[in-house]
Scaffold this active site. Structure first.
Site, PDB file in Angstrom:
ATOM      1  NE  ARG A 121      -3.610   0.164   0.169  1.00 37.52           N
ATOM      2  CZ  ARG A 121      -4.611   0.051  -0.671  1.00 37.52           C
ATOM      3  NH1 ARG A 121      -4.951   1.066  -1.458  1.00 37.52           N
ATOM      4  NH2 ARG A 121      -5.276  -1.088  -0.792  1.00 37.52           N
ATOM      5  CG  ASN A 160      -4.590  -6.105   9.928  1.00 36.39           C
ATOM      6  OD1 ASN A 160      -5.064  -6.997   9.233  1.00 36.39           O
ATOM      7  ND2 ASN A 160      -4.434  -6.248  11.240  1.00 36.39           N
ATOM      8  CG  HIS A 172      -6.266  -0.409   3.179  1.00 34.90           C
ATOM      9  ND1 HIS A 172      -5.590   0.778   3.060  1.00 34.90           N
ATOM     10  CD2 HIS A 172      -7.197  -0.415   2.182  1.00 34.90           C
ATOM     11  CE1 HIS A 172      -6.088   1.469   2.054  1.00 34.90           C
ATOM     12  NE2 HIS A 172      -7.061   0.770   1.496  1.00 34.90           N
ATOM     13  CB  CYS A 173      -0.797  -1.940   5.735  1.00 34.17           C
ATOM     14  SG  CYS A 173      -1.605  -0.945   6.995  1.00 34.17           S
ATOM     15  CB  ILE A 174      -0.123  -6.377   3.142  1.00 41.47           C
ATOM     16  CG1 ILE A 174      -1.490  -7.029   3.348  1.00 41.47           C
ATOM     17  CG2 ILE A 174       0.647  -6.265   4.454  1.00 41.47           C
ATOM     18  CD1 ILE A 174      -1.419  -8.483   3.847  1.00 41.47           C
TER      19      ILE A 174
END
Length: 373
Positions: free
Chosen positions: A94, A353, A355-357
């Site tokens: 992200r 989490n 969304h971050c990956i």
């Protein structure tokens, strides 16, 4: 080959579409570094495999893995998931991947932000980060999309848009002097307008408590539809998240989006609070090149950190006491999508989490309505 463009997306009439608009696919990166992920990153790799598999139910998925991990990642991931060799410093697609933009004719391009590992030598999370800063260009080469290299230190998780001209950001992150110390708030806002193609920036204050990215918006709040925002919520007055969430609520209720609408708010409960354990901390390799991860660290758990796929929502499962409540809120917010929960504590232990990956790739073709100025 991906062309590097000299103007801005806004000047070329491109803008960042909302995540809830149609996707061509999704990109992730394979977690590898033992000084951030416990037990040689194996538990995190298993968690990412579950996330990638869940997303692949709804849209094509690509995972980038380094040369030394390529064959292992290929064996772990389902055959339907594309795996490509791609060097990187950690797995936060992200933030290091491109922010895609589109135009009214259905063309797609990408914005490549300057990445400094969330603060560079002034509070950054690891060193070096040059391989991460090159990821966006590599993804755009593979996708054959033209590239804008933005003159701004920024991360994809620091911005969220409604696709109709409005961006959500936090002051804690974008005004942090470890990002763009020589730029004023007005200059940063102008840069966001130029590179996201937005005309209204809504500034919230702090992000989720103890978020090591300096308060990314994608932990605190996100658009689930035009005029509708999901917000991390806490009812415990003694918890530091309580004041943060209420400040955000006040700002959101006072705000108007780019089309002059007031914003409806969906409150997603905060899990926990959650803390790392001694056993989890022991599994992380000590290193002078990455921040330490001691036991009893407060984890920035948030249900807002979900991924919107073409026909589904892939959400983190973090706390049995609140997982079902959050899932029910998301089912009501996205009635046309299937909500799929994935246990992601291992990703949370590394600092983020779902969304971050992940990084969505907008669909091309067809006509889109350009945001009104």
């Amino acid at each position: 080959m991906s062309r590097t463009l000299t103007r801005t997306p806004a000047a070329d009439r491109f803008w960042m579409p909302a995540e809830f608009e149609p996707h061509a696919g999704c990109w992730l990166l394979w977690p590898e570094r033992p000084d951030n992920w416990r037990d040689g990153a194996l538990p995190a790799q298993r968690a990412l495999t579950k996330v990638a598999t869940a997303i692949a139910r709804f849209e094509p998925v690509t995972v980038g893995a380094s040369a030394s991990h390529f064959q292992f990642a290929r064996r772990q991931l389902p055959a339907a998931i594309r795996v490509v060799e791609m060097s990187h410093d950690d797995c936060w697609m992200r933030d290091v991947g491109p922010t895609f933009v589109v135009n009214a004719g259905g063309e797609r391009r990408g914005v490549d932000w300057i990445f400094n590992a969330w603060g560079g030598l002034n509070g950054g999370l690891y060193f070096p980060w040059a391989a991460d800063d090159a990821v966006a260009q590599k993804v755009l080469e593979i996708e054959a999309d033209a590239r804008y290299r933005a003159p701004l230190v920024n991360e994809g998780g620091a911005v969220h848009v409604d696709g109709q001209g409005t961006a959500l950001v936090t002051e804690q992150c974008l005004l942090n002097p470890n990002r763009n110390p020589n730029m004023s708030r007005a200059a940063i806002e102008t840069a966001l307008e130029h590179y996201l193609g937005v005309s209204r920036v809504i500034w919230l204050g702090a992000g989720v408590f103890n978020d090591e990215t300096d308060g990314h918006i994608d932990e605190l709040a996100c658009f689930v539809a035009p005029g509708v925002v999901a917000l991390t919520w806490c009812d415990n007055r003694r918890d530091p998240q309580y004041a943060i969430s209420r400040d955000a609520e006040v700002r959101l209720r006072d705000a108007r989006d780019a089309r002059g609408r007031t914003l409806a708010i969906i409150k997603l409960p905060q899990p926990g609070p959650l803390y790392s354990t001694a056993a989890e901390a022991r599994g992380v390799l000590a290193s002078e090149y990455a921040q330490p991860r001691p036991a009893r660290t407060r984890l920035a758990g948030s249900y807002v950190n979900f991924y919107i796929a073409n026909g589904g929502i892939v959400m983190p499962l973090l706390d049995p006491r609140t997982d079902r409540i959050a899932a029910n809120h998301l089912k009501r917010a996205f009635p046309g999508r299937k909500v799929v929960g994935v246990p992601t504590r291992e990703i949370l232990l590394g600092g983020g989490n779902i969304h971050c990956i992940t990084q969505q790739v907008p669909a091309t073709g067809g006509k889109r309505e350009q945001p009104k100025k």
